[in-house]
Design a protein around this motif. Structure first.
Motif, mmCIF file in Angstrom:
data_model
loop_
_atom_site.group_PDB
_atom_site.id
_atom_site.type_symbol
_atom_site.label_atom_id
_atom_site.label_comp_id
_atom_site.label_asym_id
_atom_site.label_seq_id
_atom_site.Cartn_x
_atom_site.Cartn_y
_atom_site.Cartn_z
ATOM 1 N N LYS A 33 36.264 49.950 42.487
ATOM 2 C CA LYS A 33 36.230 50.175 43.934
ATOM 3 C C LYS A 33 36.143 48.849 44.682
ATOM 4 N N ASN A 34 36.112 47.764 43.946
ATOM 5 C CA ASN A 34 36.034 46.447 44.548
ATOM 6 C C ASN A 34 37.403 46.054 45.139
ATOM 7 N N PRO A 35 37.476 45.907 46.456
ATOM 8 C CA PRO A 35 38.774 45.646 47.092
ATOM 9 C C PRO A 35 39.487 44.409 46.525
ATOM 10 N N SER A 36 38.713 43.474 45.975
ATOM 11 C CA SER A 36 39.351 42.266 45.435
ATOM 12 C C SER A 36 40.148 42.572 44.165
ATOM 13 N N HIS A 37 39.955 43.772 43.601
ATOM 14 C CA HIS A 37 40.706 44.159 42.397
ATOM 15 C C HIS A 37 41.985 44.930 42.725
ATOM 16 N N PHE A 38 42.111 45.372 43.976
ATOM 17 C CA PHE A 38 43.223 46.262 44.320
ATOM 18 C C PHE A 38 44.580 45.633 44.043
ATOM 19 N N GLU A 39 44.681 44.348 44.431
ATOM 20 C CA GLU A 39 45.972 43.690 44.283
ATOM 21 C C GLU A 39 46.357 43.585 42.811
ATOM 22 N N LYS A 40 45.378 43.209 42.009
ATOM 23 C CA LYS A 40 45.610 43.072 40.574
ATOM 24 C C LYS A 40 45.989 44.421 39.957
ATOM 25 N N ALA A 41 45.281 45.461 40.394
ATOM 26 C CA ALA A 41 45.570 46.805 39.877
ATOM 27 C C ALA A 41 47.007 47.201 40.201
ATOM 28 N N ASN A 42 47.422 46.933 41.423
ATOM 29 C CA ASN A 42 48.794 47.277 41.808
ATOM 30 C C ASN A 42 49.816 46.496 40.999
ATOM 31 N N ALA A 43 49.516 45.224 40.751
ATOM 32 C CA ALA A 43 50.435 44.394 39.962
ATOM 33 C C ALA A 43 50.534 44.924 38.529
ATOM 34 N N LEU A 44 49.406 45.386 38.019
ATOM 35 C CA LEU A 44 49.386 45.948 36.652
ATOM 36 C C LEU A 44 50.285 47.179 36.572
ATOM 37 N N ILE A 45 50.130 48.056 37.538
ATOM 38 C CA ILE A 45 50.914 49.295 37.524
ATOM 39 C C ILE A 45 52.392 48.983 37.661
ATOM 40 N N LYS A 46 52.685 48.043 38.562
ATOM 41 C CA LYS A 46 54.074 47.663 38.780
ATOM 42 C C LYS A 46 54.679 47.082 37.494
ATOM 43 N N GLY A 47 53.894 46.268 36.808
ATOM 44 C CA GLY A 47 54.374 45.645 35.575
ATOM 45 C C GLY A 47 54.584 46.658 34.459
ATOM 46 N N CYS A 48 53.796 47.716 34.482
ATOM 47 C CA CYS A 48 53.882 48.719 33.410
ATOM 48 C C CYS A 48 54.929 49.788 33.694
#
Ligand code: GDP
Length: 327
Positions: A33-48
């Motif tokens: 829920k940490n907003p600083s992780h959101f960007e990384k999470a989105n990049a992960l999904i996009k990469g997968c």
């Protein structure tokens, strides 16, 4: 000792190599829920994403005690014995960190958890249904990219979670028990309509006779529904998750469903409909949370609620006023 956080690229390449540690870490980022992780999470999904989709997604629901965990263990072990890689996820909006997740609980699938070709991950917790569902959906993508070709999503047969799971799976399995007497009582109509297969579990020992009766009744009820757009006619089957009976037949039904819907292209059509649905859903969720978490709006909303209580405005005028705020 603190470990350096792996980069997004490292995580993605780890996932694509089937590294479970990388997969688990990536899911944790998605659930954060940490907003600083959101960007990384989105990049992960996009990469997968380009590596996802080569799977069969199976939703499993049923009331607590029907035997979901036991079933998933038997079913999952059958799948791994056939060379499949099985990921078990859960949608359980009621679970919280303090209470622990009741679904997808590793201790309840003792043999499957030891199976190297299986990955079990409990439900995201401390979220609204919308939040949990979204995170599970994203987790599916990561699991598929990691090579899991059989994705099982468990949910409990209460509330709206079944609808959410139905909207993220290819095949929806409803587990039922033969009750005392009136079999069809207490079934939510919508749930039966969603099911691609109804399996009456605990069809063993003294239960068998009742289970056979229930099968006839459920079958009759199923035939009252209009034909599914998949062209698939849902069946009712008996099984005993505990004794490992009827599990193979259910597995074969699912294979039949997949072949049929591949042939008619319904399989991919349904997935793309689901993707469109999730796009809209995500936007709605986002707009809603931006709106209700806005500081200015929070204050104004309180005031409008008060005015409504005092009969000084109407809900529509108040909504109209509040919706004019810039979020
Ligand atoms: P869940 O709450 O739906 O996950 O149900 P569980 O898998 O935890 O099972 C609830 C109880 O039913 C456990 O005591 C199981 O051993 C039992 N059970 C599950 N499947 C069967 C079955 O096929 N036959 C019998 N007799 N008992 C079963």
């Amino acid at each position: 000792k603190r470990h350096k956080q792996p980069s997004t690229e490292d995580l993605i390449s780890g996932i694509l190599q089937g590294d479970i540690t990388a997969l688990s870490r990536a899911i944790t980022l998605i659930e954060s829920k940490n907003p600083s992780h959101f960007e990384k999470a989105n990049a992960l999904i996009k990469g997968c994403l380009p590596h996802a989709n080569k799977s069969v997604r199976i939703g499993i629901t049923g009331v607590p005690g029907v035997g979901k965990s036991t079933f998933i263990e038997s079913f999952g072990l059958l799948a791994t014995s056939l060379g499949k890689q099985v990921a078990v996820l859960a949608v359980d909006p009621s679970s919280s960190v303090s209470r622990g997740s009741i679904l997808g609980d590793k201790t309840r699938m003792e043999a499957l958890v030891k199976e190297p070709k299986a990955f079990i991950r409990p439900s995201a917790s401390g979220e609204s249904l919308g939040g949990v569902a979204r995170k599970t959906r994203e987790t599916i993508i990561l699991c598929e990219a990691a090579g899991f070709d059989t994705i099982i999503i468990e949910t409990v047969g209460v509330g709206q979670s079944e609808t959410a799971v139905h909207s993220m799976v290819d095949f929806f399995l409803l587990l039922k028990l033969a009750g005392a007497g009136d079999e069809l009582q207490g079934i939510k109509r919508g749930i039966m309509e969603m099911a691609d297969l109804i399996a009456i579990n605990k069809a063993d020992g003294d239960n068998l006779k009742q289970a056979k009766v229930a099968k006839v009744e459920f079958n009759r009820a199923l035939h009252l529904y209009p034909k599914k757009s998949s062209g698939w006619q849902p069946k009712v089957m008996l099984c005993s998750a505990l004794k490992n009976e009827g599990i193979q037949d259910i597995w074969e039904q699912i294979q039949d469903y997949v072949s049929l819907t591949y042939k008619t292209a319904y399989f991919n059509k349904k997935r793309s409909e689901q993707n469109k649905f999730w796009l809209i859903q995500t936007i709605e969720e986002h707009l809603k949370s931006n709106f209700f978490n806005d500081k200015e709006i929070k204050v104004a909303l309180e005031k409008q609620l008060q005015l409504i209580e005092e009969n000084k405005t109407t809900p529509f005028a108040a909504a109209d006023y509040l919706l004019r705020f810039k979020v």
